[in-house]
Write an enzyme that holds these catalytic residues in place. Sequence first.
Site, short mmCIF file in Angstrom:
data_model
loop_
_atom_site.label_atom_id
_atom_site.label_comp_id
_atom_site.label_asym_id
_atom_site.label_seq_id
_atom_site.Cartn_x
_atom_site.Cartn_y
_atom_site.Cartn_z
N GLY A 20 -26.76 -16.84 16.43
CA GLY A 20 -25.87 -16.22 15.57
C GLY A 20 -24.28 -15.62 16.59
O GLY A 20 -23.67 -14.70 16.23
N ALA A 22 -23.42 -17.25 20.26
CA ALA A 22 -23.03 -18.43 21.13
C ALA A 22 -23.08 -20.23 20.71
O ALA A 22 -24.42 -19.67 20.30
CB ALA A 22 -23.14 -18.00 22.56
N LYS A 39 -22.24 -22.78 27.57
CA LYS A 39 -22.59 -21.66 26.89
C LYS A 39 -21.10 -20.77 26.72
O LYS A 39 -20.82 -20.43 27.36
CB LYS A 39 -23.60 -20.60 27.17
CG LYS A 39 -24.34 -19.13 26.12
CD LYS A 39 -25.07 -18.35 26.93
CE LYS A 39 -25.94 -18.45 25.58
NZ LYS A 39 -26.90 -17.17 26.33
N ASP A 131 -36.96 -12.80 24.27
CA ASP A 131 -37.16 -13.33 23.16
C ASP A 131 -37.47 -15.02 23.09
O ASP A 131 -36.08 -15.41 22.70
CB ASP A 131 -35.06 -13.58 23.15
CG ASP A 131 -34.74 -13.92 21.90
OD1 ASP A 131 -35.43 -13.26 20.55
OD2 ASP A 131 -33.79 -15.38 21.48
#
Length: 375
Positions: A20, A22, A39, A131
């Site tokens: 959402g 990168a 990234k 996460d």
Amino acid sequence: MIGKTLDQRYHIIKLLGQGGMAAVYLAEDTQLARKVAVKIPLPHTAQPFAQRFVKEAITLAKMTHEHIVNIYDASIDQNIHFLVMDYVDGVSMDQFLKNKHPLLVRDVLQIILQVCRGLSYMHHEDVIHRDLKPANILLSKLGKVKISDFGLARQLASETNLTKSGELLGSTLYLSPEQSKGEKATKQSDIYSLGIVLYELLTGEPPFDSTEPVTILLKHIQEPLPDPRQINTDIPASLYHVLQKATTKEPTERYQHVMELYAALDRILKSDDIDHVADLRHLFERGEPKYELEPDDTDKNSISEIIEDTAEKPRLTEQKNSADAAGGDHFYTVLIIVTVLGGVLFFLAKRELLLFLWSVQYTFSQEIAFLGEIF
């Protein structure tokens, strides 16, 4: 981005995956002649999350561990923020699950044990991930597991104004009850999320699911963990008890250190309840499914495989009627070819035999005639 060179050094080759915030690309470091992962934030998030990228670079640069994706560089080129990291030649566990790739209990335990070692190192450095989910757990073809995506990690020892109180940054499927309530994440929050990941790898599905994120959050807060043995009968009772302790609603009742979870899982792996332990490299020996980490391209891959398969068929098969171009055609085609070749060989062999007999007969008759002339 594909084909672009950043910082006159990192040549972008292809897209590996996108979230959402990168996208991650495979690139060639032209100076060191090695493959790296780059990234890059998506255009609509680049400006708001520029500070977050800088913070992520600083956090990652301080840590070096065999089970953590290491960072090599962080820079801005052509107004593009980017991070340069380890390239893990393999697949994310999320991709494993999407491809319905079966995992044995022993394989799951070996994966989670490696995650525990990487997570323990992070916690020792006063960093929590916040996460943890299958998409952020990478498995290389050499059997090495690495934790990735520290965009949501933060230093416990410092305060930051980038994260507002109550903001839910992690995926709801793996979010701890305290995070679901908007409370501060702790090391035990990572342990809870890892327990949910363990459950999903063992069963192929998360314990709490819904089309509504709020419903999932409420389930994490209120509902007990379902018994995974109802889905996977190979799971021993001892492993279920470990899962229960890792995912209790109250953080103080969970494992207080990730190495406590490691020790419990290691005992199970070495027990008689689990069969022979194999190296994780065997998961790639079958060669299927293909692990291109591109978003939502299942249908595209299927169509490509059909086209490639059709292109490789013999011309004779392509000219047949489509209704008869099934598997049986190959058999009859081969049968016809073998029959024709056999007939040709038989004809040639017979012809050579006749020529030989004629030669013998001619020679013999000539000898008889010669003897007659003498006598």
